[in-house]
Design an enzyme around this catalytic site. Structure first.
Site, short mmCIF file in Angstrom:
data_model
loop_
_atom_site.label_atom_id
_atom_site.label_comp_id
_atom_site.label_asym_id
_atom_site.label_seq_id
_atom_site.Cartn_x
_atom_site.Cartn_y
_atom_site.Cartn_z
N ASP A 45 -59.35 24.87 -20.00
CA ASP A 45 -58.33 23.68 -19.72
C ASP A 45 -58.96 22.72 -19.10
O ASP A 45 -59.99 22.65 -18.42
CB ASP A 45 -57.10 24.27 -19.12
CG ASP A 45 -55.85 23.50 -19.41
OD1 ASP A 45 -55.66 22.48 -20.16
OD2 ASP A 45 -54.87 23.45 -18.35
N GLY A 46 -58.38 21.41 -19.43
CA GLY A 46 -58.89 20.20 -18.78
C GLY A 46 -59.93 19.29 -19.56
O GLY A 46 -60.41 18.30 -18.81
N ARG A 84 -57.99 15.76 -19.61
CA ARG A 84 -57.92 15.23 -18.22
C ARG A 84 -59.22 14.63 -17.78
O ARG A 84 -59.19 13.64 -17.35
CB ARG A 84 -57.31 16.31 -17.29
CG ARG A 84 -55.93 16.01 -16.99
CD ARG A 84 -55.27 17.40 -16.17
NE ARG A 84 -54.94 18.43 -17.06
CZ ARG A 84 -54.69 19.67 -16.53
NH1 ARG A 84 -54.58 19.72 -15.21
NH2 ARG A 84 -54.28 20.72 -17.15
N ARG A 130 -59.53 11.65 -25.69
CA ARG A 130 -59.61 13.34 -25.58
C ARG A 130 -60.43 13.72 -26.48
O ARG A 130 -61.00 14.82 -25.98
CB ARG A 130 -57.99 13.48 -26.05
CG ARG A 130 -56.91 13.15 -25.10
CD ARG A 130 -55.49 13.56 -25.84
NE ARG A 130 -55.52 15.06 -25.68
CZ ARG A 130 -55.32 15.90 -24.63
NH1 ARG A 130 -54.89 15.39 -23.49
NH2 ARG A 130 -55.17 17.05 -24.90
N ASN A 162 -50.31 24.71 -29.83
CA ASN A 162 -51.39 23.65 -29.86
C ASN A 162 -50.80 22.87 -31.38
O ASN A 162 -51.26 21.66 -31.55
CB ASN A 162 -52.69 23.78 -30.24
CG ASN A 162 -53.10 24.03 -28.70
OD1 ASN A 162 -54.34 24.95 -28.53
ND2 ASN A 162 -52.47 23.52 -27.53
N ARG A 187 -49.42 19.10 -31.04
CA ARG A 187 -50.24 17.95 -30.89
C ARG A 187 -50.26 17.09 -31.82
O ARG A 187 -50.07 17.15 -32.93
CB ARG A 187 -51.64 18.72 -30.31
CG ARG A 187 -51.83 19.40 -29.30
CD ARG A 187 -52.79 19.20 -28.29
NE ARG A 187 -52.60 20.04 -27.35
CZ ARG A 187 -53.96 20.45 -26.72
NH1 ARG A 187 -55.04 20.30 -27.22
NH2 ARG A 187 -53.85 21.20 -25.36
N ARG A 235 -59.36 30.62 -15.30
CA ARG A 235 -58.63 29.43 -15.85
C ARG A 235 -59.15 28.16 -15.42
O ARG A 235 -59.13 28.12 -13.97
CB ARG A 235 -57.30 29.46 -16.19
CG ARG A 235 -56.49 28.41 -16.37
CD ARG A 235 -54.88 28.38 -16.59
NE ARG A 235 -54.51 27.21 -17.27
CZ ARG A 235 -53.60 27.07 -18.27
NH1 ARG A 235 -52.87 28.10 -18.53
NH2 ARG A 235 -53.39 25.95 -18.82
N ARG A 239 -51.03 29.20 -14.69
CA ARG A 239 -50.30 29.91 -16.03
C ARG A 239 -51.15 30.78 -16.74
O ARG A 239 -52.40 30.59 -16.94
CB ARG A 239 -49.57 28.87 -16.61
CG ARG A 239 -48.54 28.23 -15.90
CD ARG A 239 -47.84 27.28 -16.95
NE ARG A 239 -48.54 26.08 -17.55
CZ ARG A 239 -48.73 24.78 -16.87
NH1 ARG A 239 -48.14 24.73 -15.85
NH2 ARG A 239 -49.45 24.09 -17.38
N LEU A 240 -50.34 31.91 -17.55
CA LEU A 240 -51.28 32.64 -18.48
C LEU A 240 -51.14 32.09 -19.83
O LEU A 240 -51.91 32.33 -20.89
CB LEU A 240 -50.76 34.05 -18.58
CG LEU A 240 -51.37 34.91 -17.24
CD1 LEU A 240 -50.80 36.33 -17.27
CD2 LEU A 240 -52.73 34.73 -16.96
#
Ligand code: V0D
Length: 233
Positions: free
Chosen positions: A12-13, A16, A25, A60, A63, A179, A185-186
């Site tokens: 993740d990330g 960001r 992105r 996903n 998106r 993660r 979170r899972l």
């Protein structure tokens, strides 16, 4: 240091990380792809046998179309750049998840990479693509019920038997889940399989999660194993 046999990662990330430096992105996804290579090579060097990466979830698809298009072009980019290296290092590619709705072009690339690398035996690099854990569990139940109806499976179901109906049945237990980017979170990832796994969360964005960070996660895993070794369930 005790090396986990099977590590799973929620990468993740990327978005960001890109936003923080005013980049699109897609730039984050691109750097994230480079990092998949780095972490796969490092894990293989450390002696990890299976590395399972959450690349695309069933969620996903919500998106923007443009982002989905970009994401679906990543497997081809990755394989074009790194297939030779995967062959050299003995890394095999596999997928879990339902490939059916994946665009034909992407699917072709995937199936070819799986076929080309199928005899490599150092490490298995598993990409979860259009994967959702609840869907996997429900699919497994449906397959089991069909087998019962065809007198191909005993009733009642046991945990050991049910595991054969999961897509991960050929892989060892997951020892460690990582993660990145600090969400606790899972997110519908390997819910059954993570029942007894160590969970490791870090605030580092995926493109910045280096080989040294992987070693840190494994050291933490190793210390927890030592502290609780044998006494925990
Ligand atoms: C984007 C960060 C490698 C997370 C990593 C289709 C999101 C980069 C692959 C890949 C993605 C998949 C199969 C394969 C070879 C490479 C990948 C997707 C997204 C979605 F055979 N990275 N990666 N696939 N990201």
């Amino acid at each position: 240091m005790k090396i986990p046999q099977h590590i799973a990662i929620i990468m993740d990330g990327n978005g960001r990380w890109a936003k923080k430096q005013n980049r699109p992105r897609s730039f984050g996804h691109y750097q994230g792809t480079e990092n998949v290579r780095n972490i796969a090579i490092k894990a293989n060097e450390l002696g990890v046998k299976v590395l399972t990466l959450y690349a695309f979830s069933t969620e996903n698809w919500k998106r923007p179309a443009e982002e989905i298009d970009f994401l679906m072009s990543i497997p081809a980019i990755f394989i074009e750049r790194f297939l030779a290296e995967l062959m050299e290092k003995g890394i095999r590619i596999k997928t879990i998840g339902d490939l059916e709705p994946i665009p034909e072009k992407t699917k072709k690339v995937l199936l070819r990479a799986i076929e080309t690398t199928k005899d490599n035996s150092n490490m298995t690099l598993v990409f979860a693509l259009n994967y959702g854990s609840r869907k996997e569990i429900v699919n497994g139940i449906n397959k089991y019920v069909e087998d019962v109806n065809n007198n191909c499976a005993p009733y009642p179901l046991t945990e050991e038997l049910f595991e054969k109906y999961l897509e991960t049945s050929e892989f060892p237990e997951i020892d460690l889940l990582i993660r990145t980017s600090l969400d606790y979170r899972l997110s519908n990832f390997l819910l059954w399989q993570l029942s007894y796994s160590e969970l490791y969360f870090t605030d580092i964005y995926w493109p910045q999660f280096t080989g040294d960070e992987l070693v840190k996660a494994i050291e933490e895993f190793s210390n927890r194993q030592r502290r609780f070794g044998g006494l925990n369930e």
